[in-house]
Motif scaffolding. Structure first.
Motif, PDB file in Angstrom:
ATOM      1  N   MET A 173     -18.339  -3.680   7.350  1.00  0.00           N
ATOM      2  CA  MET A 173     -18.649  -4.483   6.160  1.00  0.00           C
ATOM      3  C   MET A 173     -19.456  -5.702   6.576  1.00  0.00           C
ATOM      4  O   MET A 173     -19.393  -6.151   7.718  1.00  0.00           O
ATOM      5  CB  MET A 173     -17.374  -4.934   5.449  1.00  0.00           C
ATOM      6  N   TYR A 206      -0.797 -12.879   3.713  1.00  0.00           N
ATOM      7  CA  TYR A 206      -0.284 -11.770   4.525  1.00  0.00           C
ATOM      8  C   TYR A 206       1.183 -11.955   4.877  1.00  0.00           C
ATOM      9  O   TYR A 206       1.855 -11.002   5.267  1.00  0.00           O
ATOM     10  CB  TYR A 206      -1.149 -11.570   5.761  1.00  0.00           C
ATOM     11  N   ARG A 248     -12.805   7.466   6.145  1.00  0.00           N
ATOM     12  CA  ARG A 248     -12.546   6.140   6.708  1.00  0.00           C
ATOM     13  C   ARG A 248     -13.821   5.364   7.030  1.00  0.00           C
ATOM     14  O   ARG A 248     -13.749   4.202   7.417  1.00  0.00           O
ATOM     15  CB  ARG A 248     -11.657   6.252   7.946  1.00  0.00           C
ATOM     16  N   SER A 249     -14.975   6.027   6.886  1.00  0.00           N
ATOM     17  CA  SER A 249     -16.205   5.253   7.056  1.00  0.00           C
ATOM     18  C   SER A 249     -16.406   4.325   5.863  1.00  0.00           C
ATOM     19  O   SER A 249     -17.181   3.387   5.922  1.00  0.00           O
ATOM     20  CB  SER A 249     -17.413   6.175   7.221  1.00  0.00           C
ATOM     21  N   LYS A 250     -15.698   4.621   4.771  1.00  0.00           N
ATOM     22  CA  LYS A 250     -15.697   3.709   3.611  1.00  0.00           C
ATOM     23  C   LYS A 250     -14.426   2.884   3.727  1.00  0.00           C
ATOM     24  O   LYS A 250     -13.361   3.293   3.312  1.00  0.00           O
ATOM     25  CB  LYS A 250     -15.732   4.509   2.314  1.00  0.00           C
ATOM     26  N   LEU A 251     -14.593   1.715   4.290  1.00  0.00           N
ATOM     27  CA  LEU A 251     -13.440   0.936   4.706  1.00  0.00           C
ATOM     28  C   LEU A 251     -12.649   0.329   3.574  1.00  0.00           C
ATOM     29  O   LEU A 251     -11.430   0.335   3.578  1.00  0.00           O
ATOM     30  CB  LEU A 251     -13.914  -0.264   5.548  1.00  0.00           C
ATOM     31  N   LEU A 252     -13.379  -0.254   2.647  1.00  0.00           N
ATOM     32  CA  LEU A 252     -12.730  -1.185   1.731  1.00  0.00           C
ATOM     33  C   LEU A 252     -12.108  -0.470   0.541  1.00  0.00           C
ATOM     34  O   LEU A 252     -12.666   0.499   0.038  1.00  0.00           O
ATOM     35  CB  LEU A 252     -13.745  -2.226   1.231  1.00  0.00           C
ATOM     36  N   PRO A 253     -10.959  -0.975   0.095  1.00  0.00           N
ATOM     37  CA  PRO A 253     -10.362  -0.395  -1.103  1.00  0.00           C
ATOM     38  C   PRO A 253     -11.243  -0.652  -2.326  1.00  0.00           C
ATOM     39  O   PRO A 253     -11.968  -1.645  -2.381  1.00  0.00           O
ATOM     40  CB  PRO A 253      -9.031  -1.126  -1.226  1.00  0.00           C
ATOM     41  N   ARG A 254     -11.179   0.265  -3.282  1.00  0.00           N
ATOM     42  CA  ARG A 254     -11.947   0.107  -4.529  1.00  0.00           C
ATOM     43  C   ARG A 254     -11.022  -0.455  -5.599  1.00  0.00           C
ATOM     44  O   ARG A 254     -10.032   0.188  -5.952  1.00  0.00           O
ATOM     45  CB  ARG A 254     -12.475   1.465  -4.994  1.00  0.00           C
ATOM     46  N   LYS A 262       0.866  -1.176   0.000  1.00  0.00           N
ATOM     47  CA  LYS A 262       0.000   0.000   0.000  1.00  0.00           C
ATOM     48  C   LYS A 262       0.911   1.236   0.000  1.00  0.00           C
ATOM     49  O   LYS A 262       1.807   1.340   0.837  1.00  0.00           O
ATOM     50  CB  LYS A 262      -0.844  -0.048   1.278  1.00  0.00           C
ATOM     51  N   MET A 280      -2.767   0.433  -3.695  1.00  0.00           N
ATOM     52  CA  MET A 280      -1.998  -0.805  -3.570  1.00  0.00           C
ATOM     53  C   MET A 280      -2.077  -1.535  -4.905  1.00  0.00           C
ATOM     54  O   MET A 280      -3.143  -1.671  -5.480  1.00  0.00           O
ATOM     55  CB  MET A 280      -2.556  -1.673  -2.448  1.00  0.00           C
ATOM     56  N   TYR A 337     -21.539   1.482   6.543  1.00  0.00           N
ATOM     57  CA  TYR A 337     -20.898   2.643   7.140  1.00  0.00           C
ATOM     58  C   TYR A 337     -19.954   2.213   8.269  1.00  0.00           C
ATOM     59  O   TYR A 337     -20.386   1.671   9.276  1.00  0.00           O
ATOM     60  CB  TYR A 337     -21.957   3.618   7.682  1.00  0.00           C
ATOM     61  N   GLY A 338     -18.676   2.420   8.052  1.00  0.00           N
ATOM     62  CA  GLY A 338     -17.687   2.054   9.060  1.00  0.00           C
ATOM     63  C   GLY A 338     -17.533   0.570   9.289  1.00  0.00           C
ATOM     64  O   GLY A 338     -16.950   0.152  10.292  1.00  0.00           O
ATOM     65  N   ILE A 362     -19.767 -10.005  -0.225  1.00  0.00           N
ATOM     66  CA  ILE A 362     -19.214  -8.854   0.490  1.00  0.00           C
ATOM     67  C   ILE A 362     -20.089  -7.633   0.237  1.00  0.00           C
ATOM     68  O   ILE A 362     -20.505  -7.403  -0.904  1.00  0.00           O
ATOM     69  CB  ILE A 362     -17.810  -8.507  -0.075  1.00  0.00           C
ATOM     70  N   TYR A 406      -7.826   3.645  -1.988  1.00  0.00           N
ATOM     71  CA  TYR A 406      -8.399   3.812  -0.646  1.00  0.00           C
ATOM     72  C   TYR A 406      -9.063   5.171  -0.508  1.00  0.00           C
ATOM     73  O   TYR A 406      -8.499   6.183  -0.913  1.00  0.00           O
ATOM     74  CB  TYR A 406      -7.302   3.665   0.410  1.00  0.00           C
ATOM     75  N   PHE A 416      -7.936  -6.320   5.862  1.00  0.00           N
ATOM     76  CA  PHE A 416      -8.380  -6.108   4.477  1.00  0.00           C
ATOM     77  C   PHE A 416      -8.071  -4.693   4.012  1.00  0.00           C
ATOM     78  O   PHE A 416      -7.952  -4.433   2.821  1.00  0.00           O
ATOM     79  CB  PHE A 416      -9.897  -6.331   4.352  1.00  0.00           C
ATOM     80  N   ILE A 417      -8.012  -3.774   4.971  1.00  0.00           N
ATOM     81  CA  ILE A 417      -7.826  -2.366   4.636  1.00  0.00           C
ATOM     82  C   ILE A 417      -6.358  -1.996   4.711  1.00  0.00           C
ATOM     83  O   ILE A 417      -5.883  -1.138   3.990  1.00  0.00           O
ATOM     84  CB  ILE A 417      -8.656  -1.498   5.608  1.00  0.00           C
ATOM     85  N   GLU A 476     -20.089  -3.412   1.647  1.00  0.00           N
ATOM     86  CA  GLU A 476     -19.573  -2.419   2.584  1.00  0.00           C
ATOM     87  C   GLU A 476     -20.740  -1.714   3.265  1.00  0.00           C
ATOM     88  O   GLU A 476     -21.779  -1.490   2.640  1.00  0.00           O
ATOM     89  CB  GLU A 476     -18.723  -1.398   1.834  1.00  0.00           C
ATOM     90  N   ALA A 532     -13.004  -7.604  -0.875  1.00  0.00           N
ATOM     91  CA  ALA A 532     -12.590  -6.919   0.345  1.00  0.00           C
ATOM     92  C   ALA A 532     -11.078  -6.740   0.317  1.00  0.00           C
ATOM     93  O   ALA A 532     -10.588  -5.647   0.076  1.00  0.00           O
ATOM     94  CB  ALA A 532     -13.063  -7.656   1.582  1.00  0.00           C
ATOM     95  N   CYS A 533     -10.315  -7.827   0.500  1.00  0.00           N
ATOM     96  CA  CYS A 533      -8.875  -7.652   0.712  1.00  0.00           C
ATOM     97  C   CYS A 533      -8.101  -7.355  -0.573  1.00  0.00           C
ATOM     98  O   CYS A 533      -7.109  -6.649  -0.543  1.00  0.00           O
ATOM     99  CB  CYS A 533      -8.286  -8.881   1.399  1.00  0.00           C
TER     100      CYS A 533
END
Lengths: 255, 300
Positions: free
Chosen positions: B66, B29, A48-54, A6, A94, B63-64, B59, A44, B267-268, B61, A214-215
């Motif tokens: 998932m 990881y 931060r309320s949108k957690l997951l990478p796009r 990242k 990333m 708010y805050g 999956i 990213y 994941f983030i 997403e 997600a990941c």
């Protein structure tokens, strides 16, 4: 290949090229050095309320300048945030992630549908064989002129406003296009049609799939696709789109 | 400075592990984090035979957080033993294997297969909200929790951790049932059952309709439940639920957790586990804490 960490990248351009479609260049030497056509990056959000990478596919790679280009559609709040960003702003990214296309064949059909069109541009650049490029849109077209330097371009629109009225397969049939290799990226119904066409005409096909992720690195098992055979990693008939794909040979996957 | 903790006779170099299902068996990881820096790796759930999991989308997403509905896809215990245990044993870390099943017999089979394996602890998942049978069905009734715990305890050669569901009215009651059944430790929380609807398509976001909510959004619920469980039983607790930083982890430790697990944050941020390890050390340095054990449950 080094690990796709990242990293902080810098936006050098971010412009709307069609309604809700944006073209972003990132100064990202570490990514551009490793990137291949058909790979993607995870972007990213700052919120931060949108957690997951796009996950966004790579549209162009400029290794000399250390840049990559991403062409994306505003599909939700995350991509809306990206669209609002300006040159010189930082972007956390990333990549490159995924396997990318395998360059092969003597006469190729490159098929892109909607927001599956952008990754075909770098592929068209790097593929040295004869190329026919079929681009399918709902109505408004984008990027089509940029493809013209690399091959003959055929267009389909659902509303018939440009090119063949219908989908990419309608355009291919109308123009009687033939090939020994197909590369395709687009929505699943289109890929299903491409797979059926490739099977019918016994043409080898590489399909780039998408799914909610997600990941992005093969750990969470969120973005699987069904496969014909048992996969060695999962030990079931599932492959990971982010890690084993996003590009698969048509005969490998069940769409 | 001592960061090591001991649970059920097993000593971990630090109190940080991974939440099951967010870290595979560490392979992905391992490219980002030196797994030897972690107190333990907790693996994705392992069943007696390979499980294909749920249809996609798996999956969504929120708010805050998932939602996930993976459905415990896993390659089965044979592949796990032959491939994943040898991989993890290359690292200087403890190995906690998460065990899943649809029936008591299936859980028993996995526990028996792992009995002679070189793993440190077993974490029994009786709280997955995403499979129709098993999983959470065992975790919402104290009698079932007691029975499956005692059945597995008879067969297990390693200490067992019962992983509890937050989808219950009284977490203390479930914790006491696991303790009475002979559990060596508890872990909590698993995910909270949730749902998301796409109003444009007028359809569920997840193919499974419901999924497990995780991420920062669930953290206050998790801290509260760890506190309640810690006050209900004497067992050591592995706390988890939305941990993304050392500050988050320390809340769980102060609420009564002897160890913490980093889950969705992986994941983030693939190096989140390492940042939590280093951040805890920095906190201890900052406040002159000699022993991490002095922080466990320090907030009454």
């Amino acid at each position: 290949m080094s690990v796709a960490m990242k990293r902080k990248t810098v936006i050098t351009e971010n412009v709307e090229i069609a309604k809700d479609i944006y073209s972003m260049w990132l100064n990202a030497p570490d990514i551009s050095r490793e990137a291949r056509p058909g790979q993607f990056v995870s972007l990213y959000c700052r919120d931060r309320s949108k957690l997951l990478p796009r996950p966004i596919s790579i549209c162009e790679i400029n290794k000399e300048q250390g840049k990559i280009r991403l062409v994306y559609r505003i599909a939700g709040e995350g991509t809306r945030e990206f669209a609002g960003m300006d040159a010189a702003e930082d972007m956390e990214a990333m990549g490159p992630l995924g396997n990318g296309f395998t360059l092969e064949g003597k006469k190729a059909l490159l098929i892109g549908g909607g927001i599956g069109i952008p990754p075909m541009l770098e592929l068209a650049k790097q593929l040295s064989c004869e190329k026919q490029i079929v681009l399918g849109y709902r109505d408004i077209t984008f990027l089509e002129k940029e493809f013209e330097a690399y091959g003959k371009v055929y267009i389909s629109t659902e509303d018939g406003s440009r090119g063949t009225k219908g989908n990419v397969i309608d355009a291919i049939r109308e123009e009687s296009l033939d090939a020994d290799i197909i590369f395709a990226c687009g929505p699943t119904p289109m890929l299903r049609g491409v797979k059926a066409y490739a099977t019918e005409h016994k043409i080898k096909a590489q399909l780039s799939l998408e799914e909610r992720m997600a990941c992005g690195i093969g750990a969470c098992l969120g973005c699987i696709c069904k496969t014909k055979e048992v996969d060695h990693h999962s030990n079931v008939k599932n492959k990971r789109i982010c890690k084993d794909g996003p590009v698969f040979y048509a005969e490998e996957v069940e769409l | 400075m001592n960061t090591s903790v001991t649970l059920a006779g097993i000593t971990f170099k630090n109190p940080v592990t991974t939440a099951s299902g967010t870290f595979g068996s560490g392979m992905e990881y391992g490219e980002y984090v030196d797994l030897s820096r972690l107190g333990a790796v907790t693996t994705k759930g392992v069943s007696n035979v390979p499980w294909p999991g749920n249809p996609t989308p798996r999956i969504a997403e929120t708010y805050g957080g998932m939602l996930n509905a993976i459905g415990l896809q896993n390659p089965g215990v044979d592949v796990f033993i032959n491939r994943d245990i040898p991989f993890l044993r290359k690292y200087d870390t403890k190995v906690i294997v998460n065990v899943v099943g649809k029936t008591t017999e299936e859980y028993c089979e996995v526990v028996e297969r792992l009995a002679c394996q070189d793993v440190d602890m077993l974490e029994i998942n009786i709280s997955c909200p995403n499979v129709k049978e098993g999983g959470i069905a065992f975790g919402q009734d104290p009698r079932c929790v007691f029975e499956i715990t005692s059945e597995l305890k008879k067969r297990a050669k390693q200490p067992i951790i019962m992983k509890l569901s937050p989808n219950v009215a009284d977490i203390g009651e479930m914790a006491r049932a696991a303790e009475a059944g002979g559990a060596d430790a508890l872990s909590l929380i698993n995910t909270l059952t949730g749902m998301k609807i796409d109003i444009h398509r007028r359809a569920f976001l997840l193919a499974n309709k419901t999924g497990g909510l995780s991420g920062p959004a669930v953290k206050p619920v998790a801290v509260r439940m760890v506190y309640q469980a810690a006050n209900a039983v004497k067992l050591p607790i592995i706390g988890m639920g939305g941990i993304a930083s050392a500050e988050d982890a320390l809340e769980f430790i102060m609420a009564g957790a002897s160890m913490v697990a980093v889950g969705t944050a992986n994941f983030i941020n693939p190096t989140a586990t390492l940042e939590v390890v280093e951040g805890i050390e920095a906190y201890m340095g900052q406040y002159g804490i000699e022993d991490i054990n002095d922080l466990i449950g320090c907030v009454k």
